[in-house]
Design an enzyme around this catalytic site. Structure first.
Site, PDB file in Angstrom:
ATOM      1  N   SER A  27       0.825  -1.190   0.000  1.00 58.32           N
ATOM      2  CA  SER A  27       0.000   0.000   0.000  1.00 58.32           C
ATOM      3  C   SER A  27       0.864   1.248   0.000  1.00 58.32           C
ATOM      4  O   SER A  27       2.009   1.236   0.452  1.00 58.32           O
ATOM      5  CB  SER A  27      -0.906  -0.025   1.233  1.00 58.32           C
ATOM      6  N   LYS A  28       0.284   2.305  -0.513  1.00 61.66           N
ATOM      7  CA  LYS A  28       0.997   3.575  -0.511  1.00 61.66           C
ATOM      8  C   LYS A  28       1.373   3.979   0.906  1.00 61.66           C
ATOM      9  O   LYS A  28       2.301   4.729   1.133  1.00 61.66           O
ATOM     10  CB  LYS A  28       0.112   4.661  -1.115  1.00 61.66           C
TER      11      LYS A  28
END
Length: 782
Positions: free
Chosen positions: A478-479
């Site tokens: 995930s970012k």
RNA sequence: GGCCCCAUCGUCUAGCCUGGUCUAGGACGUCAGGUUCUCAUCCUGAAAACAGGGGUUCGAAUCCCCUUGGGGUCACCA
């Protein structure tokens, strides 16, 4: 309307594309109580009744089911008809001519029907003997399944029927939408990146009506995630493989987080990877967003935020059919109720208001609608169907969801924009999407979409949910991982005594922003990146942009990504598995039935190896060109220096760097000697001691001697210079060129580590090389 | 927690559908050697997996069940 208690069956727009009902869905098979019961049923049940066995037939739901040891003996022998098997593992249950066993004769039967009541005795056996050909080449990943037809004698299963709604579709559903704001623009303009050579003859045969249409639908809230790139890649490859069309649609219905800049970035990343689209937005030569529509111009714009008029029409249609209704609770109220439910360990489902009767536009609904139209703040909720839903998935098989699992979810937000679920369903229909390939995290959403499609009389596309990509530690990629890494680094720095305000100043962040970030109030990627740059910390590569910036080649990423969840299943001539291939190969061979179900972890080491191999496979010229182009974009200062070099020198540099670079950025380090002036690099004291001063300055003496040889050299090429070094060493009776090479290396580069000396000398040029040797003799030799 | 999905070396995977040819193959990584002017490349070799239990079968990585483990999802995000 569907009858209650009967699963909604999905159906496919193009009948010929649609896979026949699977005979072996894992779950249905799993519900078989035991072999004995199964055997009996197999003997007696006709195929068609079996199809609608509701999931309540699950053994768990049936009291007093026979235990294994109570089973009667079974018929033996190789020709024994195999009961429906539980597909397990990769690809299990998705390959092979299962269908021809007779459609689900052993899996579903109408409620209430008991064993021994089916009319078609022996049907199953017959069906099995008439299996379709094995392993036939499949198109659409379905060919094998197409081969699995029910035995001719078998009664045809009832066709899945679309739900009828008491209204006629609005004309706008199939024609152009004047209400949208999209510029008219030409239909189907050629792709800019395909080049003029291919413009006359498209690289892919023209799509015929009825061919598959896949779409990649990113939300423009940041850069393109690597997992998103994999999704796009598979959608694209599927379309190419099946001579279909690939579409990009921008899902920017989150007004707060979406930006055109993000959309532009995603489009650019996709183009960089070589994933081109036939429909939807693309970047023109000037970097402007243009859109490519169907020839009849039916879509106008692929940006959902510009399509609200269309969604509103469908919303109204749904409300007037009694399948959706305005709800007036505030978000806070709902949130409070949800929290309360969680507190008492209950699953929260939005309670449908008592005055709402699904399927009826009654007075109560009319007054709700009126209230909504007069400006009261509201959301629109979908009156979810009460019956169980079954979704066919090309990868996972059949996924069932029990009745009542769906609550009345929101389809239009208070700000007037549709939610994802609604926009997706409307657009997939209106834009002609036939195949939806997406990540498995969307699997749980699919029943909502199918229910919505049924309610609106839409076709259901083919679904294929691909395994999710994880971090090596098993967490979802995930970012936020970037924010986490940056936050940790910053906190460590603060713990070691760095004052936060200094840190903020050094990294160019407002102190308030830093505090909020450190406190975990937000996971702002920009803050994280500023922080990382300021502290010189490397953040995990999560987005395509990260890989691009760090010098990965698109071909290597495509290759590596392809293998995350798919593989060609082919051998090389040497018997090893084929795993190095390019995008063209993928487009020629991709099929859904070789997509696995298992989630995979993103192994950077392997990607790095792939990238190194891709670089090794380049020519020196190609590498020089690619590297220069990369530097121009990401390391302008280095680019300026290298670009000033002569062609021969650049080539020598490429030759020197290519074998030791795993990424384009990697090449910067061994190239360091070429990036500094002749008087600007220090001599590493340890290296100087070891190779020059040791043993009474033996190295210096050799260097002094070799300087004369170098001064006399006339052929200044890597090969000739290497020969010169070897010859010199041989002449002095050295066992290998080491004793001359290492002093020279320290002189030329200041360190004991550099590319081959032939190349190093060639890159520097004679004048520069002699200057450097002289400087070394002066400074180290005294 | 409800619902759903998944399960072969550390990792990506082949094999599973169609049981025997599997003392389970490949790749990355790791380790040990070797080549080389350093580093890297390159070459050779090694260690390394069918989650557990039960069932079916002459025979199970493969078919079935259970258990365990991992994951997804439960928003006015997408």
């Amino acid at each position: 309307m569907q009858r209650p208690g009967r699963p909604l069956r999905v159906h496919h727009p193009a009948g010929r594309l649609r896979r026949p009902q699977r005979a072996g869905p894992r779950r249905q098979a799993a519900r078989r109580p035991d072999h004995a019961g199964h055997e009996a049923r197999r003997q007696v049940r006709g195929p068609h009744q079996a199809r609608f066995r509701p999931r309540r037939d699950h053994p768990r739901h049936r009291p007093g089911r026979p235990q294994a040891r109570d089973r009667p003996p079974r018929a033996r022998g190789p020709s024994r008809p195999t009961p429906g098997r539980r597909p397990r593992g990769r690809r299990r249950g998705r390959r092979g001519p299962r269908q021809a066993r007779g459609p689900r004769q052993d899996r579903r039967r109408p409620r209430g029907r008991e064993k021994g009541q089916g009319p078609q005795e022996g049907q199953a056996r017959q069906g099995r003997r008439h299996r379709g050909p094995r392993r036939e080449k499949d198109r659409l990943g379905q060919g094998r399944r197409q081969a699995r037809r029910p035995h001719p004698a078998a009664p045809r299963p009832p066709r899945p029927r679309p739900l009828r709604l008491p209204y006629t579709p609005h004309p706008s559903f199939t024609t152009s939408h004047s209400a949208t704001r999209a510029p008219p623009g030409p239909a189907f303009v050629p792709h800019p990146t395909r080049g003029s050579a291919t413009r006359a003859r498209p690289p892919y045969p023209p799509a015929m009506p009825g061919t598959p249409v896949t779409r990649f639908a990113p939300s423009p809230t940041g850069h393109l995630h690597i997992g998103g790139a994999r999704t796009a890649l598979f959608c694209w490859a599927f379309a190419r493989r099946n001579k279909g069309r690939f579409m990009i649609r921008v899902e920017d219905t989150d007004a707060a987080r979406s930006s055109e800049e993000s959309a532009r970035g995603i489009l650019a990343d996709l183009a960089w990877l070589g994933i081109d689209n036939d429909l939807g937005p693309y970047l023109d030569d000037l970097g402007e967003i243009k859109e490519r529509d169907w020839p009849d111009g039916r879509v106008r714009t692929f940006f959902q935020s510009r399509r609200t008029t269309i969604y509103d029409q469908h919303i109204e249609r749904l409300v007037r059919a009694g399948r959706a209704y305005p709800a007036f609770e505030s978000a806070e109220e709902i949130e409070a109720q949800r929290k309360a439910a969680v507190a008492r360990k209950a699953t929260y489902r939005y309670p449908r208001p008592a005055d709402v009767t699904p399927g009826e536009f009654n007075d109560a609904l009319a007054s709700r609608w009126e209230r909504a139209c007069s400006g009261a703040r509201h959301v629109i909720r979908f009156a979810a169907p009460a019956e169980p839903l079954v979704v066919l998935d090309e990868i996972l098989g059949e996924v069932a969801i029990a009745a009542g699992e769906l609550d009345d979810f929101v389809i239009r937000k208070a700000d007037g924009l549709p939610t994802y679920h609604f926009a997706v369903v409307v657009d997939d229909e209106l834009m002609g999407v036939t195949h939806v390939l997406r990540a498995q995290e969307h699997l749980a959403n699919t029943p909502r979409h199918v229910a919505l499609q049924s309610a609106m009389g839409f076709r259901t596309p083919v679904y294929a949910h691909m395994p999710i990509i994880f971090n090596p530690d098993g967490t979802k990629m995930s970012k936020r991982d970037k924010a986490k890494a940056a936050r940790k680094a910053a906190k460590d720095a603060v713990a070691k005594g760095a004052p936060p305000h200094r840190l903020a100043a050094d990294c160019g962040i407002a102190p308030g922003d830093l505090d909020a970030f450190l406190a975990g109030d937000n996971d702002n990627t920009q803050t994280a990146e500023h922080l990382a740059r300021g502290m010189g910390v490397a953040l995990p590569e999560i987005e395509v942009w990260d890989f691009r910036r760090n010098g990965y080649l698109p071909g290597a990423i495509i290759n590596f990504l392809s293998l995350l969840g798919w593989n060609p299943g082919m051998k090389q001539p040497d018997g090893k598995d084929l795993e190095k291939f390019d995008a063209a190969f993928l487009c020629a061979h991709f099929s859904l039935d070789r997509v696995g179900k298992t989630p995979s972890k993103f192994d950077r080491a392997k990607l790095l190896s792939f990238n190194a191999d891709a670089i090794a496979a380049m020519t020196d010229e190609g590498f020089a060109q690619t590297w220069l182009a990369w530097m121009k974009e990401h390391e302008p200062a280095a680019h300026a220096t290298i670009a000033a070099l002569g062609v021969d020198q650049r080539l020598a540099l490429a030759q020197a760097l290519r074998p030791r670079a795993k990424t384009l950025r990697d090449a910067l380090r061994p190239a360091a000697f070429a990036l500094v002036g002749d008087a600007d690099y220090p001599f590493d004291p340890a290296a100087a001691d070891k190779h020059l001063r040791a043993e009474g300055g033996k190295g210096l003496a050799v260097l002094r001697e070799f300087r004369a040889v170098l001064a006399d050299a006339h052929e200044w090429t890597p090969e000739a210079l290497t020969r010169t070094i070897d010859a010199f060493a041989k002449q002095r009776g050295m066992p290998n060129p080491g004793p001359v090479a290492q002093p020279l290396r320290v002189a030329l580069t200041g360190t004991g580590v550099s590319p081959g000396l032939g190349e190093t000398l060639a890159v520097l040029g004679k004048a520069s090389a002699l200057t450097r040797v002289d400087r070394c003799l002066r400074e180290i030799g005294g």
